[in-house]
Scaffold this motif. Structure first.
Motif, PDB file in Angstrom:
ATOM      1  N   UNK A   1       4.392  13.616   1.908  1.00  0.00           N
ATOM      2  CA  UNK A   1       3.476  13.783   1.104  1.00  0.00           C
ATOM      3  C   UNK A   1       2.299  12.732   0.930  1.00  0.00           C
ATOM      4  N   UNK A   2       2.789  11.442   0.545  1.00  0.00           N
ATOM      5  CA  UNK A   2       1.920  10.763   0.630  1.00  0.00           C
ATOM      6  C   UNK A   2       1.060  10.385   1.753  1.00  0.00           C
TER       7      UNK A   2
ATOM      8  N   UNK B   1      -7.495  11.014   0.423  1.00  0.00           N
ATOM      9  CA  UNK B   1      -7.657  10.130  -0.833  1.00  0.00           C
ATOM     10  C   UNK B   1      -8.035   8.701  -0.422  1.00  0.00           C
TER      11      UNK B   1
ATOM     12  N   UNK C   1      -0.201  12.147  -9.168  1.00  0.00           N
ATOM     13  CA  UNK C   1      -1.268  13.204  -8.846  1.00  0.00           C
ATOM     14  C   UNK C   1      -0.518  14.619  -8.986  1.00  0.00           C
ATOM     15  N   UNK C   2       0.733  14.801  -8.543  1.00  0.00           N
ATOM     16  CA  UNK C   2       1.415  16.126  -8.570  1.00  0.00           C
ATOM     17  C   UNK C   2       1.847  16.295 -10.026  1.00  0.00           C
TER      18      UNK C   2
ATOM     19  N   UNK D   1      -1.546  13.168   1.847  1.00  0.00           N
ATOM     20  CA  UNK D   1      -2.522  12.921   0.649  1.00  0.00           C
ATOM     21  C   UNK D   1      -3.388  11.862   1.017  1.00  0.00           C
ATOM     22  N   UNK D   2      -3.049  10.839   2.100  1.00  0.00           N
ATOM     23  CA  UNK D   2      -3.801   9.897   2.421  1.00  0.00           C
ATOM     24  C   UNK D   2      -5.029  10.278   3.102  1.00  0.00           C
TER      25      UNK D   2
ATOM     26  N   UNK E   1      -5.470  21.280  -2.234  1.00  0.00           N
ATOM     27  CA  UNK E   1      -4.940  20.052  -1.227  1.00  0.00           C
ATOM     28  C   UNK E   1      -3.699  20.031  -1.724  1.00  0.00           C
ATOM     29  N   UNK E   2      -3.090  19.946  -3.019  1.00  0.00           N
ATOM     30  CA  UNK E   2      -1.735  19.476  -3.443  1.00  0.00           C
ATOM     31  C   UNK E   2      -1.008  20.900  -2.919  1.00  0.00           C
TER      32      UNK E   2
ATOM     33  N   UNK F   1       2.367   1.590  -3.348  1.00  0.00           N
ATOM     34  CA  UNK F   1       1.178   2.157  -4.517  1.00  0.00           C
ATOM     35  C   UNK F   1       0.759   3.609  -4.162  1.00  0.00           C
ATOM     36  N   UNK F   2       0.476   4.084  -2.938  1.00  0.00           N
ATOM     37  CA  UNK F   2       0.056   5.070  -2.571  1.00  0.00           C
ATOM     38  C   UNK F   2       1.211   6.288  -2.815  1.00  0.00           C
ATOM     39  N   UNK F   3       2.603   5.892  -2.852  1.00  0.00           N
ATOM     40  CA  UNK F   3       3.645   6.737  -3.099  1.00  0.00           C
ATOM     41  C   UNK F   3       3.797   6.942  -4.478  1.00  0.00           C
TER      42      UNK F   3
ATOM     43  N   UNK G   1       1.265   6.876  -6.689  1.00  0.00           N
ATOM     44  CA  UNK G   1       0.263   7.869  -6.838  1.00  0.00           C
ATOM     45  C   UNK G   1       0.236   9.212  -6.474  1.00  0.00           C
ATOM     46  N   UNK G   2       0.778   9.487  -5.371  1.00  0.00           N
ATOM     47  CA  UNK G   2       1.353  10.795  -4.837  1.00  0.00           C
ATOM     48  C   UNK G   2       1.932  11.551  -5.826  1.00  0.00           C
TER      49      UNK G   2
ATOM     50  N   UNK H   1      -0.397  20.694   1.054  1.00  0.00           N
ATOM     51  CA  UNK H   1       0.406  19.595   1.354  1.00  0.00           C
ATOM     52  C   UNK H   1       1.785  19.951   0.933  1.00  0.00           C
TER      53      UNK H   1
ATOM     54  N   UNK I   1       0.923  -1.251  -0.224  1.00  0.00           N
ATOM     55  CA  UNK I   1      -0.244   0.027   0.003  1.00  0.00           C
ATOM     56  C   UNK I   1       0.720   1.130   0.148  1.00  0.00           C
TER      57      UNK I   1
ATOM     58  N   UNK J   1      -6.113   3.862  -1.143  1.00  0.00           N
ATOM     59  CA  UNK J   1      -6.727   4.981  -1.600  1.00  0.00           C
ATOM     60  C   UNK J   1      -7.763   4.407  -2.555  1.00  0.00           C
TER      61      UNK J   1
ATOM     62  N   UNK K   1      -9.218   9.019  -6.684  1.00  0.00           N
ATOM     63  CA  UNK K   1      -9.541   9.796  -5.546  1.00  0.00           C
ATOM     64  C   UNK K   1      -9.771  11.217  -5.900  1.00  0.00           C
TER      65      UNK K   1
END
Lengths: 84, 206
Positions: free
Chosen positions: B187-188, B195, A50-51, B191-192, B136-137, A42-44, A46-47, B140, A39, B120, B124
């Motif tokens: 940042x992750x 999201x 998204x940026x 954002x969690x 949000x971005x 995956x979320x890193x 996607x971080x 953050x 997780x 997530x 999201x």
């Protein structure tokens, strides 16, 4: 088997695909066995996506106009290099 | 028009025209990149006024030195280097500045940066409007320490290499890597909060 801490230390290089094949295999084995690190990976990922995916906000109109005027002045000076 | 039918922006031809003295071509480059340069400048200086000065100085300096630009690299990458240098110079000049210089060591070692682990949502970004998502971005990224934020900005947003980032910021390659890892994880984490999948409120602690 890598520990979670060891996995996290390598996370950035793993995402950037700059780890050597041996280490990559170990990292892949770790996420197969560790749902938490899966997780986090995956979320890193996607971080970062998204940026990358969001455009910068338009700049304020007055800032834009002042910039354009400054560029125009510079262009005029370029055309007439001897002008003061 | 410099935008082709496929929407590709013909940067190279604009640069060539600008070099030949066509100021409207340069204005197009400015219009194309002003938002990104302003965001970059603001993320480094953390201040609208300084960001505007950096924006102007970077574009004017680039214009002045356009003939030095070697067209093997992208114009935008060259512009980013100029803008980063201008922004760092401005940080150094701030008399009342209490921030730590970006090339000073920061503790990237043992702080715990993974506290929340949650899956997530599939998409999201759809939960938020465009403006809200940007908010949000921006919020953050501004919450990161400057030393981490700048590295994330250059590596992951401007897509400079680790080596280019190290050179620009006066850091070693390992320092860039270590800051980038912290920045990404922090940042992750932030954002969690926005999201994560609803109803999936499981916390895990490492």
């Amino acid at each position: 088997m890598l520990t979670c801490k060891e996995f996290l230390q390598e996370l950035s290089d793993f995402l950037d695909e700059t780890v050597d094949p041996g280490l990559r295999n170990n990292l892949e084995a770790h996420i197969t066995a560790c749902p938490n690190c899966f997780v986090i990976l995956d979320t890193t990922k996607r971080t970062i996506q998204v940026y990358k995916g969001v455009d910068a906000q338009p700049i304020p109109e007055d800032v834009h106009l002042r910039l354009m005027r400054a560029v125009d002045r510079k262009a005029a000076a370029r055309r007439q290099p001897n002008a003061t | 028009m410099t935008t082709t039918e496929t929407g590709t922006f013909d940067e190279a031809s604009l640069v060539r025209r600008a070099k030949q003295g066509d100021s409207s071509a340069y204005s197009e480059l400015v219009s194309k990149y002003e938002r990104k340069v302003f965001r970059l400048a603001k993320n480094i200086t953390q201040n609208d006024e300084d960001a505007e000065d950096v924006l102007q100085d970077a574009f004017l300096k680039a214009y002045e030195h356009l003939d030095d630009f070697q067209e093997q690299s992208k114009f935008y990458t060259w512009l980013v280097r100029i803008a980063v240098n201008e922004a760092l110079m401005r940080l150094r000049k701030r008399k009342t500045d209490r921030t730590v210089p970006l090339d000073e060591p920061v503790d990237t070692g043992e702080e715990t940066v993974v506290r929340e682990i949650a899956v997530w949502e599939d998409d999201p970004e759809q939960r938020y409007g465009k403006t809200e998502l940007r908010g949000i971005l921006d919020e953050s990224i501004l919450s990161l320490k400057p030393a981490f934020r700048t590295v994330f900005q250059l590596r992951d947003i401007e897509e400079l290499s680790t080596e280019e980032t190290a050179e620009l910021l006066g850091l070693s390659v390992p320092a860039v890597k270590s800051r980038l890892l912290r920045a990404r994880l922090q940042l992750r984490e932030r954002l969690t909060r926005f999201f994560k999948r609803k109803g999936d409120d499981v916390f895990a602690y490492l």
